[in-house]
Design an enzyme around this catalytic site. Structure first.
Site, mmCIF file in Angstrom:
data_model
loop_
_atom_site.group_PDB
_atom_site.id
_atom_site.type_symbol
_atom_site.label_atom_id
_atom_site.label_comp_id
_atom_site.label_asym_id
_atom_site.label_seq_id
_atom_site.Cartn_x
_atom_site.Cartn_y
_atom_site.Cartn_z
ATOM 1 N N SER A 1 -1.323 6.190 -9.993
ATOM 2 C CA SER A 1 -0.137 6.075 -9.139
ATOM 3 C C SER A 1 -0.043 4.729 -8.421
ATOM 4 O O SER A 1 1.049 4.312 -8.033
ATOM 5 C CB SER A 1 -0.127 7.201 -8.103
ATOM 6 N N GLY B 1 -1.501 10.361 -10.650
ATOM 7 C CA GLY B 1 -2.493 11.420 -10.754
ATOM 8 C C GLY B 1 -3.486 11.256 -11.883
ATOM 9 O O GLY B 1 -4.372 12.100 -12.071
ATOM 10 N N ASN C 1 -8.645 8.492 -8.700
ATOM 11 C CA ASN C 1 -8.458 9.946 -8.625
ATOM 12 C C ASN C 1 -9.752 10.697 -8.954
ATOM 13 O O ASN C 1 -10.001 11.784 -8.417
ATOM 14 C CB ASN C 1 -7.328 10.389 -9.558
ATOM 15 N N ASP D 1 1.007 8.322 3.547
ATOM 16 C CA ASP D 1 -0.220 9.010 3.117
ATOM 17 C C ASP D 1 -1.462 8.133 3.248
ATOM 18 O O ASP D 1 -2.585 8.593 3.054
ATOM 19 C CB ASP D 1 -0.079 9.517 1.683
ATOM 20 N N HIS E 1 -1.157 5.093 -0.842
ATOM 21 C CA HIS E 1 -0.304 4.327 -1.748
ATOM 22 C C HIS E 1 0.368 3.162 -1.035
ATOM 23 O O HIS E 1 0.837 3.320 0.101
ATOM 24 C CB HIS E 1 0.758 5.237 -2.363
#
Length: 211
Positions: free
Chosen positions: A35, A70, A99, A180, A183
């Site tokens: 991502s 993801g 991830n 978040d 990102h």
């Protein structure tokens, strides 16, 4: 008349062959990422990969964004054969593992997957560039150190370039990160694109392909 036609054809042949050689030597960079490279939370054209492609067009370098939000190293390895067949890249940037780390996957599994990706690409004469990844210390300092060190180990084992994590200098800037805190924001994308252009350019050359 026939002689003149043949003379023209013979004159053009070297130029046609040279043109085919140039096409064969065109740099095609495949971004195999997650991502962080998939323009998460924004329009695709706002992401750093698209901005990098725009910046490298004058250099006759094509950037192919194969990043998926993801994505893990398991997923990247599974997708890679099809991506290589489809896009025929000359270079590949591996931006994966974040991830895996966030989910606490064994570092040994991450290393095995990335090692397999590098080997698969190099068997096709693709130049591989590895992106250093970093994660929060959710699983403790020891795991974090093992995770970070794995990229240096892989780069040394396979003799591939290792470039610094592109969020290293912006992750602590609120304006540069989404809510978040994982990102990068829209505002960060041009900075990442310029940073990645500077990091990648030494490894993206026609000379490397012909060696």
């Amino acid at each position: 008349m026939v002689f003149s036609f043949l003379k023209i054809i013979l004159t053009l042949i070297p130029f046609l062959l040279f043109s085919d050689q140039l096409k064969a030597e065109q740099v095609r960079l495949l971004i195999l990422g997650d991502s962080l490279s998939a323009a998460y939370g924004m329009k695709q054209e706002q992401g750093w990969v698209t901005l990098l492609q725009d910046a490298l067009k004058p250099e006759d370098i094509t950037v192919i964004n194969a990043a998926v939000s993801g994505e893990t190293t398991d997923g990247g390895l599974a997708r890679l054969p099809r991506l290589l067949d489809q896009h025929q890249p000359s270079h590949m940037l591996i931006e994966l593992g974040g991830n895996d780390g966030l989910r606490g996957y064994p570092v040994s599994k991450l290393k095995a997957n990335i090692s397999a990706m590098i080997t698969m690409a190099e068997k096709r004469d693709i130049d591989v560039i590895l992106q250093q990844m970093q994660i929060p210390t959710n699983f403790g300092r020891r795991y974090n150190q093992m995770f970070t060190q794995s990229y240096q180990t892989l780069a040394e084992q396979h003799d591939v370039p290792l470039i610094p994590f592109f969020l290293k200098d912006i992750a602590l800037d609120d304006k540069m990160m989404q809510k978040d805190r994982i990102h990068p924001s829209v505002e960060a994308q041009p900075f990442i694109a310029r940073y990645m252009q500077k990091q990648l350019m030494p490894y993206l050359s026609h000379e490397e392909i012909s060696q």
